[in-house]
Write an enzyme that holds these catalytic residues in place. Structure first.
Site, PDB file in Angstrom:
ATOM      1  N   HIS A   1      69.735 -10.870  12.918  1.00 26.09           N
ATOM      2  CA  HIS A   1      68.850  -9.950  13.636  1.00 26.09           C
ATOM      3  C   HIS A   1      69.103 -10.058  15.132  1.00 26.09           C
ATOM      4  CE1 HIS A   1      66.804 -13.806  13.134  1.00 26.09           C
ATOM      5  NE2 HIS A   1      66.247 -13.600  14.317  1.00 26.09           N
TER       6      HIS A   1
ATOM      7  N   HIS B   1      67.174  -9.470  18.798  1.00 22.26           N
ATOM      8  CA  HIS B   1      65.902  -9.288  19.509  1.00 22.26           C
ATOM      9  C   HIS B   1      66.120  -8.268  20.631  1.00 22.26           C
ATOM     10  CE1 HIS B   1      63.954 -13.131  18.021  1.00 22.26           C
ATOM     11  NE2 HIS B   1      65.221 -13.409  17.779  1.00 22.26           N
TER      12      HIS B   1
HETATM   13  P1  AMP Z   1      65.115 -16.318  15.386  1.00 20.35           P
HETATM   14  O1  AMP Z   1      65.551 -16.553  13.966  1.00 20.35           O
HETATM   15  O2  AMP Z   1      64.875 -17.624  16.075  1.00 20.35           O
HETATM   16  O3  AMP Z   1      65.999 -15.416  16.147  1.00 20.35           O
HETATM   17  O4  AMP Z   1      63.710 -15.635  15.414  1.00 20.35           O
HETATM   18  C1  AMP Z   1      63.044 -15.084  14.336  1.00 20.35           C
HETATM   19  C2  AMP Z   1      61.993 -14.161  14.915  1.00 20.35           C
HETATM   20  O5  AMP Z   1      61.333 -13.563  13.823  1.00 20.35           O
HETATM   21  C3  AMP Z   1      60.930 -14.848  15.784  1.00 20.35           C
HETATM   22  O6  AMP Z   1      60.901 -14.191  17.040  1.00 20.35           O
HETATM   23  C4  AMP Z   1      59.639 -14.632  14.991  1.00 20.35           C
HETATM   24  O7  AMP Z   1      58.555 -14.374  15.839  1.00 20.35           O
HETATM   25  C5  AMP Z   1      59.969 -13.425  14.141  1.00 20.35           C
HETATM   26  N1  AMP Z   1      59.290 -13.318  12.860  1.00 20.35           N
HETATM   27  C6  AMP Z   1      59.050 -14.297  11.963  1.00 20.35           C
HETATM   28  N2  AMP Z   1      58.441 -13.785  10.872  1.00 20.35           N
HETATM   29  C7  AMP Z   1      58.298 -12.455  11.086  1.00 20.35           C
HETATM   30  C8  AMP Z   1      57.732 -11.382  10.324  1.00 20.35           C
HETATM   31  N3  AMP Z   1      57.192 -11.555   9.126  1.00 20.35           N
HETATM   32  N4  AMP Z   1      57.762 -10.136  10.860  1.00 20.35           N
HETATM   33  C9  AMP Z   1      58.299  -9.933  12.088  1.00 20.35           C
HETATM   34  N5  AMP Z   1      58.834 -10.897  12.847  1.00 20.35           N
HETATM   35  C10 AMP Z   1      58.836 -12.150  12.351  1.00 20.35           C
END
Ligand code: AMP
Length: 141
Positions: A105, A107
């Site tokens: 993903h 951001h």
């Molecule tokens: P990262 O894997 O560190 O890049 O970040 C994962 C991102 O997913 C974090 O910013 C979380 O706040 C976000 N996140 C976790 N669970 C959910 C969810 N159910 N829906 C939307 N965002 C999420």
């Protein structure tokens, strides 16, 4: 849990299968985008390819070629919707780099001059605010 294979029980795989809800911003055949539930700034969204990869390191370049134009499209829409001064794009690979969800993903985070970035995976945002922010970005698309 580092440098391993794809696990389709990760939370974004569940969102892609419709097993858990999200505040959707954009969808096409290859990509889904939705609001981050712990935003680092208002309008923080995530762009997720539908194809399975753990992160950028094992992603198919053909899939990336579908994802990046969507990242650009949503960066422009988020900038307009939040009257942002800039847009921060972040993408983490493996725990040592800060990755917490193991489905690729990107951001997309609107930034405004003088407004500090909130912590990564910090505080859960109110659902009504996420809904309103998703609508704002959709309206700018
Ligand atoms: P990262 O894997 O560190 O890049 O970040 C994962 C991102 O997913 C974090 O910013 C979380 O706040 C976000 N996140 C976790 N669970 C959910 C969810 N159910 N829906 C939307 N965002 C999420």
């Amino acid at each position: 849990m580092s440098g391993q294979t794809y696990d389709d029980n990760n939370i974004f795989a569940k969102i892609l299968r419709g097993e858990i809800p999200c505040h959707k911003v954009y969808e096409d055949d290859d990509t889904l985008a939705f609001m981050d539930v712990m935003p680092q700034a208002p309008g923080h969204l995530l762009v997720v390819p539908k194809s399975q990869s753990r992160n950028l390191l094992d992603a198919d370049p053909a899939a990336l070629s579908k994802t990046i134009p969507v990242v650009q499209k949503l960066a422009k829409a988020a900038k307009e919707a939040f009257d942002a001064d800039g847009i921060f794009i972040a993408q983490f690979n493996e725990p040592a780099a800060g990755q917490t969800v193991y489905h690729l993903h990107f951001h997309v985070i609107p930034r405004r001059e003088g407004e500090p970035l909130r912590p990564h995976s910090g505080k859960m945002e109110d659902g009504d605010i996420l809904k309103t922010n998703a609508e704002k970005i959709r309206a700018a698309l």
